[in-house]
Design a protein around this motif. Sequence first.
Motif, mmCIF file in Angstrom:
data_model
loop_
_atom_site.group_PDB
_atom_site.id
_atom_site.type_symbol
_atom_site.label_atom_id
_atom_site.label_comp_id
_atom_site.label_asym_id
_atom_site.label_seq_id
_atom_site.Cartn_x
_atom_site.Cartn_y
_atom_site.Cartn_z
ATOM 1 N N SER A 20 16.716 -46.473 -3.868
ATOM 2 C CA SER A 20 15.962 -46.740 -5.090
ATOM 3 C C SER A 20 14.873 -45.688 -5.302
ATOM 4 C CB SER A 20 15.337 -48.134 -5.006
ATOM 5 O OG SER A 20 14.546 -48.380 -6.138
ATOM 6 N N ARG A 21 14.158 -45.335 -4.262
ATOM 7 C CA ARG A 21 13.109 -44.315 -4.386
ATOM 8 C C ARG A 21 13.696 -42.955 -4.741
ATOM 9 N NH1 ARG A 21 8.231 -45.248 -0.144
ATOM 10 N NH2 ARG A 21 7.950 -47.461 -0.528
ATOM 11 N N ILE A 22 14.836 -42.643 -4.149
ATOM 12 C CA ILE A 22 15.479 -41.362 -4.448
ATOM 13 C C ILE A 22 15.949 -41.339 -5.902
ATOM 14 C CG2 ILE A 22 17.518 -39.952 -3.967
ATOM 15 C CD1 ILE A 22 17.069 -40.777 -0.978
ATOM 16 N N GLU A 23 16.568 -42.419 -6.355
ATOM 17 C CA GLU A 23 17.016 -42.483 -7.756
ATOM 18 C C GLU A 23 15.835 -42.309 -8.710
ATOM 19 O OE1 GLU A 23 19.001 -46.306 -7.716
ATOM 20 O OE2 GLU A 23 20.966 -45.334 -7.717
ATOM 21 N N ASN A 24 14.729 -43.015 -8.444
ATOM 22 C CA ASN A 24 13.555 -42.915 -9.310
ATOM 23 C C ASN A 24 12.931 -41.523 -9.241
ATOM 24 O OD1 ASN A 24 13.815 -45.583 -10.143
ATOM 25 N ND2 ASN A 24 12.479 -46.349 -8.520
ATOM 26 N N GLY A 25 12.857 -40.956 -8.047
ATOM 27 C CA GLY A 25 12.296 -39.616 -7.881
ATOM 28 C C GLY A 25 13.126 -38.558 -8.586
ATOM 29 N N PHE A 26 14.439 -38.677 -8.491
ATOM 30 C CA PHE A 26 15.325 -37.714 -9.141
ATOM 31 C C PHE A 26 15.194 -37.829 -10.660
ATOM 32 C CE2 PHE A 26 19.268 -35.443 -10.055
ATOM 33 C CZ PHE A 26 19.273 -34.484 -9.063
ATOM 34 N N ALA A 27 15.058 -39.064 -11.147
ATOM 35 C CA ALA A 27 14.888 -39.280 -12.590
ATOM 36 C C ALA A 27 13.590 -38.640 -13.082
ATOM 37 C CB ALA A 27 14.901 -40.774 -12.900
ATOM 38 N N LYS A 28 12.513 -38.746 -12.305
ATOM 39 C CA LYS A 28 11.239 -38.130 -12.687
ATOM 40 C C LYS A 28 11.347 -36.615 -12.738
ATOM 41 C CE LYS A 28 8.263 -41.826 -11.049
ATOM 42 N NZ LYS A 28 7.289 -42.256 -10.042
ATOM 43 N N VAL A 29 12.044 -36.045 -11.769
ATOM 44 C CA VAL A 29 12.237 -34.593 -11.767
ATOM 45 C C VAL A 29 13.025 -34.179 -13.008
ATOM 46 C CG1 VAL A 29 13.403 -32.684 -10.588
ATOM 47 C CG2 VAL A 29 12.040 -34.314 -9.278
ATOM 48 N N GLN A 30 14.068 -34.922 -13.344
ATOM 49 C CA GLN A 30 14.858 -34.611 -14.525
ATOM 50 C C GLN A 30 13.996 -34.658 -15.784
ATOM 51 O OE1 GLN A 30 18.279 -37.362 -13.532
ATOM 52 N NE2 GLN A 30 19.391 -35.725 -14.535
ATOM 53 N N GLU A 31 13.140 -35.653 -15.905
ATOM 54 C CA GLU A 31 12.254 -35.763 -17.067
ATOM 55 C C GLU A 31 11.337 -34.553 -17.168
ATOM 56 O OE1 GLU A 31 10.057 -39.409 -16.820
ATOM 57 O OE2 GLU A 31 11.870 -40.636 -16.829
ATOM 58 N N GLN A 32 10.854 -34.071 -16.058
ATOM 59 C CA GLN A 32 9.913 -32.954 -16.041
ATOM 60 C C GLN A 32 10.564 -31.632 -16.436
ATOM 61 O OE1 GLN A 32 8.292 -33.010 -12.096
ATOM 62 N NE2 GLN A 32 6.995 -34.786 -12.486
ATOM 63 N N ILE A 33 11.851 -31.480 -16.175
ATOM 64 C CA ILE A 33 12.482 -30.186 -16.437
ATOM 65 C C ILE A 33 13.368 -30.175 -17.675
ATOM 66 C CG2 ILE A 33 12.367 -29.425 -14.045
ATOM 67 C CD1 ILE A 33 15.260 -30.208 -13.686
ATOM 68 N N VAL A 34 13.486 -31.314 -18.368
ATOM 69 C CA VAL A 34 14.287 -31.359 -19.587
ATOM 70 C C VAL A 34 13.690 -30.391 -20.604
ATOM 71 C CG1 VAL A 34 14.857 -32.810 -21.577
ATOM 72 C CG2 VAL A 34 15.180 -33.671 -19.270
ATOM 73 N N GLY A 35 14.565 -29.650 -21.267
ATOM 74 C CA GLY A 35 14.108 -28.714 -22.276
ATOM 75 C C GLY A 35 13.637 -27.381 -21.724
ATOM 76 N N LYS A 36 13.804 -27.147 -20.450
ATOM 77 C CA LYS A 36 13.369 -25.890 -19.843
ATOM 78 C C LYS A 36 14.565 -25.047 -19.399
ATOM 79 C CE LYS A 36 8.949 -27.711 -18.502
ATOM 80 N NZ LYS A 36 8.036 -28.132 -17.499
ATOM 81 N N ALA A 37 15.630 -25.126 -20.163
ATOM 82 C CA ALA A 37 16.852 -24.362 -19.879
ATOM 83 C C ALA A 37 17.416 -24.678 -18.500
ATOM 84 C CB ALA A 37 16.599 -22.864 -20.038
ATOM 85 N N VAL A 38 17.262 -25.912 -18.074
ATOM 86 C CA VAL A 38 17.766 -26.342 -16.779
ATOM 87 C C VAL A 38 18.823 -27.424 -17.013
ATOM 88 C CG1 VAL A 38 17.179 -27.398 -14.570
ATOM 89 C CG2 VAL A 38 15.561 -25.864 -15.681
ATOM 90 N N GLU A 39 19.947 -27.277 -16.367
ATOM 91 C CA GLU A 39 21.009 -28.285 -16.445
ATOM 92 C C GLU A 39 21.022 -29.073 -15.144
ATOM 93 O OE1 GLU A 39 24.802 -26.573 -17.448
ATOM 94 O OE2 GLU A 39 23.811 -25.016 -18.631
ATOM 95 N N VAL A 40 21.027 -30.395 -15.254
ATOM 96 C CA VAL A 40 21.040 -31.252 -14.074
ATOM 97 C C VAL A 40 22.174 -32.260 -14.211
ATOM 98 C CG1 VAL A 40 19.741 -32.897 -12.686
ATOM 99 C CG2 VAL A 40 18.537 -31.038 -13.828
ATOM 100 N N GLU A 41 22.962 -32.370 -13.174
ATOM 101 C CA GLU A 41 24.033 -33.367 -13.121
ATOM 102 C C GLU A 41 23.890 -34.140 -11.821
ATOM 103 O OE1 GLU A 41 27.823 -31.470 -13.354
ATOM 104 O OE2 GLU A 41 27.269 -30.299 -15.110
ATOM 105 N N GLN A 42 24.200 -35.426 -11.879
ATOM 106 C CA GLN A 42 24.200 -36.222 -10.656
ATOM 107 C C GLN A 42 25.191 -37.361 -10.816
ATOM 108 O OE1 GLN A 42 21.206 -38.997 -9.639
ATOM 109 N NE2 GLN A 42 20.286 -38.999 -11.670
#
Length: 103
Positions: A20-42
Amino acid sequence: MSEKITVNIPHKLGKDAARSRIENGFAKVQEQIVGKAVEVEQSWTNDRMDFAVGMMGQSVKGRLDVADNHVHVELDLPWLLAKLAGPIREKLTKGTQVLLEKK
């Protein structure tokens, strides 16, 4: 030449809380880098997350397995990032430890 980074991070949370912590942490990282020419898949399969992060023509792929008392992470670095394997390993370990610290 590419390089593989492998780290094992111990925890005392149990598998479900750690995941659960990893899922939430990964989601926060994705939110921070959205729109910065970064593609994230999981994607999750049971307690294993496969992921890929791409930016500026480089792609880092990895796997993360959550166990009852540790998290096993593997990253496949492309040759351009392989020279930074040491600092990347250190940051990955510290960041995951902070995420999994009991609060």
